[in-house]
Design an enzyme around this catalytic site. Structure first.
Site, PDB file in Angstrom:
ATOM      1  N   SER A  22      30.147   0.107   1.253  1.00 17.64           N
ATOM      2  CA  SER A  22      29.948   0.816   2.520  1.00 17.64           C
ATOM      3  C   SER A  22      28.979   1.983   2.344  1.00 17.64           C
ATOM      4  O   SER A  22      28.754   2.752   3.272  1.00 17.64           O
ATOM      5  CB  SER A  22      31.291   1.316   3.055  1.00 17.64           C
ATOM      6  OG  SER A  22      31.972   2.064   2.063  1.00 17.64           O
ATOM      7  N   THR A 154      26.670   6.231  50.972  1.00 11.82           N
ATOM      8  CA  THR A 154      27.797   5.452  50.452  1.00 11.82           C
ATOM      9  C   THR A 154      27.389   3.996  50.645  1.00 11.82           C
ATOM     10  O   THR A 154      26.677   3.670  51.613  1.00 11.82           O
ATOM     11  CB  THR A 154      29.127   5.723  51.196  1.00 11.82           C
ATOM     12  OG1 THR A 154      29.014   5.232  52.527  1.00 11.82           O
ATOM     13  CG2 THR A 154      29.465   7.214  51.221  1.00 11.82           C
ATOM     14  N   SER A 276       2.451   1.174  32.089  1.00 14.30           N
ATOM     15  CA  SER A 276       2.484  -0.270  31.880  1.00 14.30           C
ATOM     16  C   SER A 276       1.237  -0.681  31.117  1.00 14.30           C
ATOM     17  O   SER A 276       0.157  -0.138  31.348  1.00 14.30           O
ATOM     18  CB  SER A 276       2.538  -0.980  33.239  1.00 14.30           C
ATOM     19  OG  SER A 276       2.041  -2.296  33.114  1.00 14.30           O
ATOM     20  N   LYS A 282       1.046   1.962  37.206  1.00 13.70           N
ATOM     21  CA  LYS A 282       2.504   2.118  37.081  1.00 13.70           C
ATOM     22  C   LYS A 282       2.913   3.427  36.411  1.00 13.70           C
ATOM     23  O   LYS A 282       2.284   3.894  35.478  1.00 13.70           O
ATOM     24  CB  LYS A 282       3.104   0.964  36.251  1.00 13.70           C
ATOM     25  CG  LYS A 282       3.160  -0.379  36.934  1.00 13.70           C
ATOM     26  CD  LYS A 282       3.995  -0.409  38.208  1.00 13.70           C
ATOM     27  CE  LYS A 282       5.482  -0.201  37.963  1.00 13.70           C
ATOM     28  NZ  LYS A 282       6.080  -1.336  37.247  1.00 13.70           N
ATOM     29  N   ASN A 284       6.595   4.483  35.045  1.00 20.22           N
ATOM     30  CA  ASN A 284       7.925   3.891  34.901  1.00 20.22           C
ATOM     31  C   ASN A 284       8.952   4.885  34.361  1.00 20.22           C
ATOM     32  O   ASN A 284       8.640   5.696  33.489  1.00 20.22           O
ATOM     33  CB  ASN A 284       7.862   2.686  33.948  1.00 20.22           C
ATOM     34  CG  ASN A 284       7.076   1.537  34.545  1.00 20.22           C
ATOM     35  OD1 ASN A 284       7.040   1.366  35.757  1.00 20.22           O
ATOM     36  ND2 ASN A 284       6.446   0.761  33.676  1.00 20.22           N
ATOM     37  N   GLU A 289      16.022   4.278  32.384  1.00 22.43           N
ATOM     38  CA  GLU A 289      16.512   2.907  32.228  1.00 22.43           C
ATOM     39  C   GLU A 289      17.194   2.727  30.872  1.00 22.43           C
ATOM     40  O   GLU A 289      18.210   2.036  30.761  1.00 22.43           O
ATOM     41  CB  GLU A 289      15.352   1.919  32.383  1.00 22.43           C
ATOM     42  CG  GLU A 289      14.767   1.922  33.788  1.00 22.43           C
ATOM     43  CD  GLU A 289      13.401   1.268  33.823  1.00 22.43           C
ATOM     44  OE1 GLU A 289      13.359   0.040  33.969  1.00 22.43           O
ATOM     45  OE2 GLU A 289      12.386   1.980  33.703  1.00 22.43           O
ATOM     46  N   GLN A 321      37.154  -0.186   7.248  1.00 17.86           N
ATOM     47  CA  GLN A 321      35.832   0.278   6.841  1.00 17.86           C
ATOM     48  C   GLN A 321      34.815   0.077   7.973  1.00 17.86           C
ATOM     49  O   GLN A 321      33.781   0.744   8.014  1.00 17.86           O
ATOM     50  CB  GLN A 321      35.384  -0.476   5.585  1.00 17.86           C
ATOM     51  CG  GLN A 321      34.084  -0.006   5.003  1.00 17.86           C
ATOM     52  CD  GLN A 321      33.875  -0.542   3.586  1.00 17.86           C
ATOM     53  OE1 GLN A 321      34.435  -0.044   2.628  1.00 17.86           O
ATOM     54  NE2 GLN A 321      33.056  -1.578   3.474  1.00 17.86           N
ATOM     55  N   LYS A 324      33.359   3.033  10.859  1.00 14.25           N
ATOM     56  CA  LYS A 324      32.331   4.072  10.839  1.00 14.25           C
ATOM     57  C   LYS A 324      31.009   3.720  11.533  1.00 14.25           C
ATOM     58  O   LYS A 324      30.485   4.546  12.299  1.00 14.25           O
ATOM     59  CB  LYS A 324      32.092   4.535   9.393  1.00 14.25           C
ATOM     60  CG  LYS A 324      33.235   5.454   8.910  1.00 14.25           C
ATOM     61  CD  LYS A 324      33.209   5.743   7.434  1.00 14.25           C
ATOM     62  CE  LYS A 324      33.755   4.639   6.575  1.00 14.25           C
ATOM     63  NZ  LYS A 324      35.165   4.276   6.825  1.00 14.25           N
TER      64      LYS A 324
HETATM   65  N1  ARG Z   1      34.965   2.551   1.774  1.00 12.87           N
HETATM   66  C1  ARG Z   1      36.319   2.504   2.202  1.00 12.87           C
HETATM   67  C2  ARG Z   1      36.427   2.681   3.717  1.00 12.87           C
HETATM   68  O1  ARG Z   1      35.510   3.161   4.278  1.00 12.87           O
HETATM   69  C3  ARG Z   1      37.116   3.557   1.521  1.00 12.87           C
HETATM   70  C4  ARG Z   1      38.549   3.247   1.394  1.00 12.87           C
HETATM   71  C5  ARG Z   1      38.699   2.146   0.417  1.00 12.87           C
HETATM   72  N2  ARG Z   1      40.065   1.894   0.152  1.00 12.87           N
HETATM   73  C6  ARG Z   1      40.471   0.787  -0.432  1.00 12.87           C
HETATM   74  N3  ARG Z   1      41.747   0.646  -0.638  1.00 12.87           N
HETATM   75  N4  ARG Z   1      39.640  -0.141  -0.791  1.00 12.87           N
HETATM   76  O2  ARG Z   1      37.403   2.335   4.327  1.00 12.87           O
END
Ligand code: ARG
Length: 457
Positions: A22, A154, A276, A282, A284, A289, A321, A324
């Site tokens: 990750s 409306t 454009s 144009k 725009n 948008e 994971q 994020k």
């Molecule tokens: N890179 C992992 C995450 O973002 C960290 C936690 C990993 N934990 C594990 N038991 N493999 O979730």
């Protein structure tokens, strides 16, 4: 360096390793990860697990790692699976064997949840300020254009006259709720998971309340299983972002319509409009948008995370994971979108004459009915009379306010004279003076309240 591996006889398949990593996205957590580790080192000392000298060494080393990240000189190596691994690997290069004591009583499960919460809390602080930027642009225009009238719609049909300031402020208040929502989400995010271990809690006598204070959390999680798998804060942030973006999208949509030649109510500054490649004439509203389009993307990020979360068995699963990338993407989108929208609003030119020209007496048919109410006609009946007057005006081919007296008199005996004075836009506006109405006096109070809110931070 691997944080695990001794029980395995072969190395992880390279493609599986790449899939598992990750680091490409969670490197953004470097600052939070290092602060969390420093606080943990102090916590271990207080718990009597490491000496304060060892904690000093760890913190000095972490400080150097931090400086490398901050200065852009940190070098990742192929084994850096995630940010936690990378920081600990570098710390061991700098501080030597003592680095091996840092992870005592801690798991990446409570570590990542802590880092990510901190990141979201800080992201919210940034997003709040950017919302303020759009609100300030709306308010500045509302103050500058006070008195300008336009049709309120409306069903996208002309309905009743309103002040343009009133329309602008309608979007201000939606954004104010978005800002409040983020503040509330931040409060809920402010619960420390660290000290929950992998799932069952830490086996060392860590003062978690103290740890929470050191890291700026309002409290500690009450259940270790929940603590390592709770991603409500991420989902909430994505919801807040999606709803905020929906509000921005509606605002953008109206501005797109109003800037078309058909409406002609406003024009974007050249610095916020695009051309454009084919049609030289144009101009725009691409940025508006895109605001509308990215709202759709943000809604998708929320539903994606909810789908990831919904089937997970107890405590940490690696699916988490996936929490994020959507949060980072939502934050980055807001960061890009909010200042551009603020700029487009601050620099647009409004055309009061075009707005005024779009007003017609028919939009005061409600006031006509209200006037009859003033002469003792029940509103339902008054509504019917006004509706017939509208139809009659269409049949005769005149604007409603130019219907001849004889026509009025045949519509209702209440018309002893033609209701001409009803068709005064200024008076119609001024009548809507209850709190929250479009009367200039009420809008002035609204602007003052908005100024107060903006001053409050
Ligand atoms: N890179 C992992 C995450 O973002 C960290 C936690 C990993 N934990 C594990 N038991 N493999 O979730």
């Amino acid at each position: 360096m691997k944080l695990w591996g001794s029980r395995f006889s072969t190395a992880l398949d390279p493609l599986a390793a790449k899939f598992n990593n990750s680091i490409d996205f969670d490197r953004r957590l470097w600052d939070q990860d290092i602060r969390g580790s420093a606080a943990w080192a102090r916590g271990l000392t207080r718990a009597g697990v490491i000496t304060s000298g060892e904690a000093d060494e760890l913190c000095r080393g972490l400080q150097r790692v931090w400086a490398e990240f901050n200065g852009g000189t940190f070098k990742f190596v192929p084994g850096d699976e995630d940010i936690h691994t990378a920081v600990e690997r570098r710390l061991s290069e700098i501080a030597g064997p003592v680095a091996g004591k840092l992870h005592t009583g801690r798991s990446r499960n409570d570590q990542v949840a802590t880092d990510f919460r901190l990141w979201v809390m800080e992201a919210i602080d940034g997003a709040r300020g950017r919302i303020r930027g759009v609100q300030a642009a709306l308010l500045a225009q509302a103050e500058a254009l006070f008195g300008v009238m336009l049709p309120g719609y409306t069903h996208l049909q002309r309905a009743q006259p309103i002040l343009f300031s009133h329309w602008l402020m309608s979007h201000f208040w939606a954004l104010e709720r978005d800002r409040e929502r983020l503040v509330q989400s931040r409060q809920r995010a402010s619960t420390l998971p660290l000290g929950s271990g992998a799932l069952a809690g830490t086996a060392f006598p860590i003062d978690r309340e103290r740890l929470a204070r050191d890291l700026g959390f309002a409290g500690v999680s009450p259940n270790s299983l929940d603590a390592v798998s709770d991603r409500d804060f991420a989902a909430e942030f994505l919801f807040d972002a999606a709803l905020l973006a929906s509000h921005l999208s509606r605002l953008a949509e109206s501005l797109i319509l109003y800037s078309s030649l058909e409406f002609g109510f406003l024009e974007l500054a050249d610095s916020f409009a695009t051309g454009s490649s084919l049609m030289p004439q144009k101009k725009n509203p691409d940025v508006l948008e895109l605001t509308r389009g990215k709202a759709g993307t943000l809604i998708g990020l929320l539903t994606g995370l909810l789908a990831t979360l919904k089937g997970l068995p107890s405590a940490y699963d690696k699916d988490l994971q996936e929490d994020k990338p959507p949060v980072f993407a939502a934050f980055d989108t807001l960061e890009a979108m909010l200042p551009v929208l603020a700029g487009a609003i601050a620099t647009m030119t409004v055309k009061p004459d075009r707005m005024k020209a779009a007003l017609d007496a028919g939009m005061l048919a409600t006031d006509l009915a209200d006037g009859l109410v003033g002469r003792g006609v029940p509103f339902r009946e008054a509504h019917g009379i006004a509706g017939r007057a509208v139809r009659r005006a269409i049949e005769v081919g005149v604007p409603l306010d130019e219907l001849p007296l004889a026509e009025w008199q045949s519509l209702s005996p209440a018309f002893d004279e033609s209701p001409g004075d009803v068709f005064d836009f200024d008076k119609a506006l001024a009548r809507r003076n209850a709190i929250g109405g479009t009367a200039p006096e009420a809008v002035k109070a609204q602007l003052a309240e908005a100024r107060r809110v903006l001053g409050g931070g």
